[in-house]
Design an enzyme around this catalytic site. Structure first.
Site: not given
Length: 249
Positions: A155-156, A186
Site C-alpha cells: 500500500c502506501h 487515492e
C-alpha cells in the site's frame, strides 16, 4: 551397545535442532512514526491490518518478526482502521507480545540489517511523509537486497521504495515491475490533494513499471527479490508470497 545407539540418536537430535535453529528466518516490519494527515488537522499513522495480517501469517510459519518504526517507541495507529470489521483487531488487542512490540518499536537507526532475511514496509497514509528519502530505509533495504534477501512493501508503504538507490547508482525500482496504492484509490479516499505526491505517478516517473489492479482488490507483484502489494487487501497475499520466497532461499 545399547547406550551407544542412544548416544548416537541424541547427537542426531541435537544437530537436527541446531540446523533448524540456524535455518529460522527473520523478518523486519517497518511502521511509520508520522501521525498528521498533512495540514488537515486530522490524525493518521499506520494501517493496522497491514501490520497484523502479515505479522500473524509470518509467525504462524515459524518466522521471527521484529517491528521497527522511523522514530522508535510507540507507533501511531490510524484509528480509522477500527471502523472496519477485521477478525485480527480483537486478536491484536488481546496479544500482549504484539502490543508490546508496537508500543516499543525499534528505532530504525538502531536496526542491524544483516540480522534479517527480509523487510516489509507497512502502509497507512503516514509513510507518505516519513518513508521517502530516509537514509536508514536505504541502508536496511540495500543491505538485505545485496544479501539476496527480500524487500517488500504494501500500500502506501511502497513509498519507501521511491528513494532507495543501489550501490551502482540505480534506483532499486528502476525497470522493476511494482504496484502500490493507486491514483484511483487515492482519489476515492479523498486524499489526492493532501498526500505529498501520488504514489503511482512517482513510481512511474522513477522508471518502474506500475502494475495496477482493480481498486481495493488484492494485487501482489513479485519481481525477483522485490515484492509489492497494492492496498490493504494485498497484505495477506503479500505475506504468503514472502513466505514462499523465503522457503526457496
Amino acid at each position: 551397545m545399547f547406550y551407544k545407539v542412544i548416544l548416537s540418536i541424541l547427537v542426531m537430535i541435537l544437530f537436527a535442532n541446531q540446523a533448524l535453529a540456524n535455518d529460522t528466518k527473520k523478518v523486519l516490519i517497518v511502521l511509520t512514526s508520522h501521525d498528521q494527515l498533512g495540514s488537515t488537522g486530522k490524525k493518521t499513522g499506520f494501517w493496522l491490518p497491514e501490520l497484523t495480517h502479515p505479522y500473524y501469517r509470518l509467525t504462524q510459519a515459524n518466522i521471527d518478526v521484529d517491528i521497527a518504526s522511523i522514530k522508535g517507541g510507540l507507533a501511531p495507529i490510524d484509528a480509522k482502521a477500527f471502523t472496519e470489521a477485521d477478525d485480527n483487531h480483537q486478536r491484536f488487542l488481546n496479544d500482549t507480545d504484539l502490543l508490546t512490540k508496537v508500543l516499543n518499536t525499534i528505532p530504525i537507526d538502531k536496526v542491524v540489517a544483516n540480522e534479517y532475511d527480509a523487510v516489509i514496509y507497512s502502509g497507512g497514509s503516514g509513510p507518505m511523509w516519513d518513508f521517502p528519502n530516509n537514509p536508514d530505509i536505504e541502508r536496511i533495504s540495500t543491505t538485505i537486497y545485496q544479501n539476496n534477501g527480500i524487500v517488500a512493501a504494501v500500500c502506501h508503504g511502497v513509498a519507501a521504495l521511491t528513494s532507495i538507490t543501489l550501490p551502482n547508482g540505480d534506483l532499486l525500482i528502476k525497470g522493476k515491475r511494482v504496484t502500490g496504492f493507486s491514483n484511483i484509490e487515492e482519489q476515492e479516499l479523498g486524499t489526492e490533494n493532501i498526500v505529498p505526491f501520488l504514489l503511482q505517478s512517482k513510481l512511474i516517473d522513477q522508471g518502474a513499471t506500475f502494475i495496477e489492479g482493480k481498486p481495493w482488490q488484492s494485487n501482489v507483484i513479485i519481481d525477483g527479490q522485490l515484492i509489492t502489494g497494492q492496498n490493504p487487501a494485498s497484505a495477506t497475499p503479500l505475506a504468503d508470497a514472502l513466505i514462499n520466497q523465503l522457503r526457496k532461499n
